[in-house]
Design a protein around this motif. Sequence first.
Motif, PDB file in Angstrom:
ATOM      1  N   TYR A  45       0.826  -1.204   0.000  1.00 51.30           N
ATOM      2  CA  TYR A  45       0.000   0.000   0.000  1.00 51.30           C
ATOM      3  C   TYR A  45       0.865   1.260   0.000  1.00 51.30           C
ATOM      4  CZ  TYR A  45      -4.536  -2.261   0.539  1.00 51.30           C
ATOM      5  OH  TYR A  45      -5.676  -2.985   0.305  1.00 51.30           O
ATOM      6  N   SER A  48       2.219   1.853  -3.434  1.00 48.66           N
ATOM      7  CA  SER A  48       1.169   2.303  -4.350  1.00 48.66           C
ATOM      8  C   SER A  48       0.662   3.703  -4.032  1.00 48.66           C
ATOM      9  CB  SER A  48      -0.002   1.318  -4.296  1.00 48.66           C
ATOM     10  OG  SER A  48      -1.097   1.795  -5.015  1.00 48.66           O
ATOM     11  N   SER A  49       0.810   4.149  -2.807  1.00 52.98           N
ATOM     12  CA  SER A  49       0.071   5.318  -2.321  1.00 52.98           C
ATOM     13  C   SER A  49       0.389   6.606  -3.067  1.00 52.98           C
ATOM     14  CB  SER A  49       0.327   5.521  -0.823  1.00 52.98           C
ATOM     15  OG  SER A  49       1.708   5.700  -0.562  1.00 52.98           O
ATOM     16  N   TRP A  52      -2.081   7.459  -5.809  1.00 58.46           N
ATOM     17  CA  TRP A  52      -3.496   7.725  -5.580  1.00 58.46           C
ATOM     18  C   TRP A  52      -3.870   9.155  -5.954  1.00 58.46           C
ATOM     19  CZ3 TRP A  52      -3.808   5.134  -0.032  1.00 58.46           C
ATOM     20  CH2 TRP A  52      -3.487   3.770  -0.170  1.00 58.46           C
ATOM     21  N   TYR A 239       1.613  -0.844 -15.637  1.00 63.13           N
ATOM     22  CA  TYR A 239       1.539  -1.877 -14.595  1.00 63.13           C
ATOM     23  C   TYR A 239       2.899  -2.556 -14.448  1.00 63.13           C
ATOM     24  CZ  TYR A 239      -0.191  -5.880 -11.903  1.00 63.13           C
ATOM     25  OH  TYR A 239      -0.397  -6.831 -10.915  1.00 63.13           O
ATOM     26  N   TYR A 242       5.639  -0.306 -12.809  1.00 59.27           N
ATOM     27  CA  TYR A 242       5.534  -0.136 -11.360  1.00 59.27           C
ATOM     28  C   TYR A 242       5.826  -1.422 -10.592  1.00 59.27           C
ATOM     29  CZ  TYR A 242       4.073   4.646 -11.765  1.00 59.27           C
ATOM     30  OH  TYR A 242       4.055   5.988 -12.026  1.00 59.27           O
ATOM     31  N   THR A 246       8.698  -0.803  -7.781  1.00 60.61           N
ATOM     32  CA  THR A 246       8.388  -0.944  -6.359  1.00 60.61           C
ATOM     33  C   THR A 246       8.880  -2.239  -5.739  1.00 60.61           C
ATOM     34  OG1 THR A 246       6.193  -1.806  -6.931  1.00 60.61           O
ATOM     35  CG2 THR A 246       6.359   0.559  -6.527  1.00 60.61           C
ATOM     36  N   ASN A 369      -1.791   4.989 -14.945  1.00 58.49           N
ATOM     37  CA  ASN A 369      -1.559   4.916 -13.512  1.00 58.49           C
ATOM     38  C   ASN A 369      -2.721   4.290 -12.753  1.00 58.49           C
ATOM     39  OD1 ASN A 369       1.145   6.363 -12.913  1.00 58.49           O
ATOM     40  ND2 ASN A 369       0.171   7.590 -14.489  1.00 58.49           N
ATOM     41  N   LEU A 373      -1.208   1.762 -10.151  1.00 49.66           N
ATOM     42  CA  LEU A 373      -1.361   1.783  -8.702  1.00 49.66           C
ATOM     43  C   LEU A 373      -1.798   0.421  -8.162  1.00 49.66           C
ATOM     44  CD1 LEU A 373      -4.612   1.967  -7.678  1.00 49.66           C
ATOM     45  CD2 LEU A 373      -4.384   4.225  -8.702  1.00 49.66           C
ATOM     46  N   MET A 374      -2.340  -0.439  -9.053  1.00 48.22           N
ATOM     47  CA  MET A 374      -2.722  -1.774  -8.602  1.00 48.22           C
ATOM     48  C   MET A 374      -1.530  -2.722  -8.509  1.00 48.22           C
ATOM     49  SD  MET A 374      -6.369  -2.513 -10.503  1.00 48.22           S
ATOM     50  CE  MET A 374      -5.753  -2.280 -12.170  1.00 48.22           C
ATOM     51  N   PRO A 376       1.689  -2.536  -7.229  1.00 49.13           N
ATOM     52  CA  PRO A 376       2.318  -2.779  -5.932  1.00 49.13           C
ATOM     53  C   PRO A 376       1.402  -3.513  -4.955  1.00 49.13           C
ATOM     54  CG  PRO A 376       2.638  -0.504  -6.629  1.00 49.13           C
ATOM     55  CD  PRO A 376       1.608  -1.098  -7.537  1.00 49.13           C
ATOM     56  N   ILE A 377       0.097  -3.156  -4.958  1.00 52.38           N
ATOM     57  CA  ILE A 377      -0.839  -3.767  -4.019  1.00 52.38           C
ATOM     58  C   ILE A 377      -1.084  -5.233  -4.379  1.00 52.38           C
ATOM     59  CG2 ILE A 377      -3.197  -3.698  -3.118  1.00 52.38           C
ATOM     60  CD1 ILE A 377      -3.151  -0.661  -3.622  1.00 52.38           C
TER      61      ILE A 377
END
Length: 430
Positions: A45, A48-49, A52, A239, A242, A246, A369, A373-374, A376-377
């Motif tokens: 999280y 990814s944060s 956001w 995707y 990242y 990360t 993005n 952002l998905m 890393p989570i």
Amino acid sequence: MKRRYWVYLFLFLLTVVNYVDRVALSIASTQISKEFLLSPVKLGYLFSSFLWLFAVALIPMGLLVDRFGTKRLNAWGIGFWSLATALTAFTGGFISLLITRLLMGLGESTTYPAGGRVIREWAPAAERGIATSIFQAGSLLGPAVGAIGLGYVVTAYGWRAGFLVAASLGFIWLAAWLIWFKQPEDANWLSESERTYIVAARNTVGTSNSLEPKRLGLAGLVRSRTIWAIAFTQGCAVYATYLFLTWMPNYLQAEKGMSITRSGLFTAVPYAGAAILGVLIGTCSDRYLRGKDIAGGSRRAVVAVCLLMSALILLVPGANELWLVILLLTLSLTGCTAAVASNLSLINDMLPSKKDSGTAIAMISVGGNGFGLMAPIATGYVVSMTHSYQAGFVITGILALTAVAGTLLLTRRPITATQPAGDVCTTRNA
């Protein structure tokens, strides 16, 4: 020397700083997770944060770029995110780390809308591939520099020092930008012949007698199916980027048993290799596209080839030798980042007016993005449940293959507000 290349260098260094700041948390993640007792899910999280607010702010930032210009927005953005990066050094737990990452993402949301419009303003259409590749190469050298440099700083002085060093780079770039950057029409360090050439050749139509086409505006861009198709393929490519950004340092530390310093070195190798190969791909793509219908989207073939290269990550789970793992990661990283750069060029190729460039690039960046952002989570959950990174690599490869079909089949119409089925010449003749 072509003096416009100094502007390309500015953009290159902008993304270097941008990605040094992004990768700082990944490099320091082992120390931070131990100090604050963070699980892989919480770490995912945090990774990814920063995306956001970044994703939410992209379209507003694109509109601001198109209204107030690139100099102001790039200056505000890098100043704000560098301050947020510096504040990260003074955090005391998960919540405060989360807040500073959110603020960093808000500042960084200016980079691609403003940088993409700078390319539309400064790069001749026939040179757009190499210009965008240089811009995107900074996103590869940044993690390489961060992995080695910040790896050393974090090991020697602790993770808080790493964030302070990263922040200082942004403030140095900001000072140089405010002093030297201008539009080509106003840059007194540009020769008159080069200025005339840039202004004449920066539109895809490519002649000094061509009038600037009427802008579509946000409402017109939203109605363009081609924009949304490029946003989808951008998402699949981002995707992958990242996932690398990360989780790769943590992957090398956890699964290959490397120290922070050694993992930093082996993280840098794929990024450095991809930076060199990415510029080479950009140069070759410009040569390939000579004489082809650039405004009609011929660059989609380049995007598809790059995405196929990105899908090589599917072979990583079956590779046992470290050299082969690093080679596959390098080629896959080259593919996904070159696809991102080629999509940015594709948008500028097919866009009638440069006055829509910031907004259009912001729109495809939202798609990119949104997927990014998905990564890393999702990978954090995969690692937590399977105690392995292999499924994460498979998911990434499947998305890349899906994007190949998307870019070849769904980006064949010109970017217009309505895109009637038979109107295939609207953008070319605008």
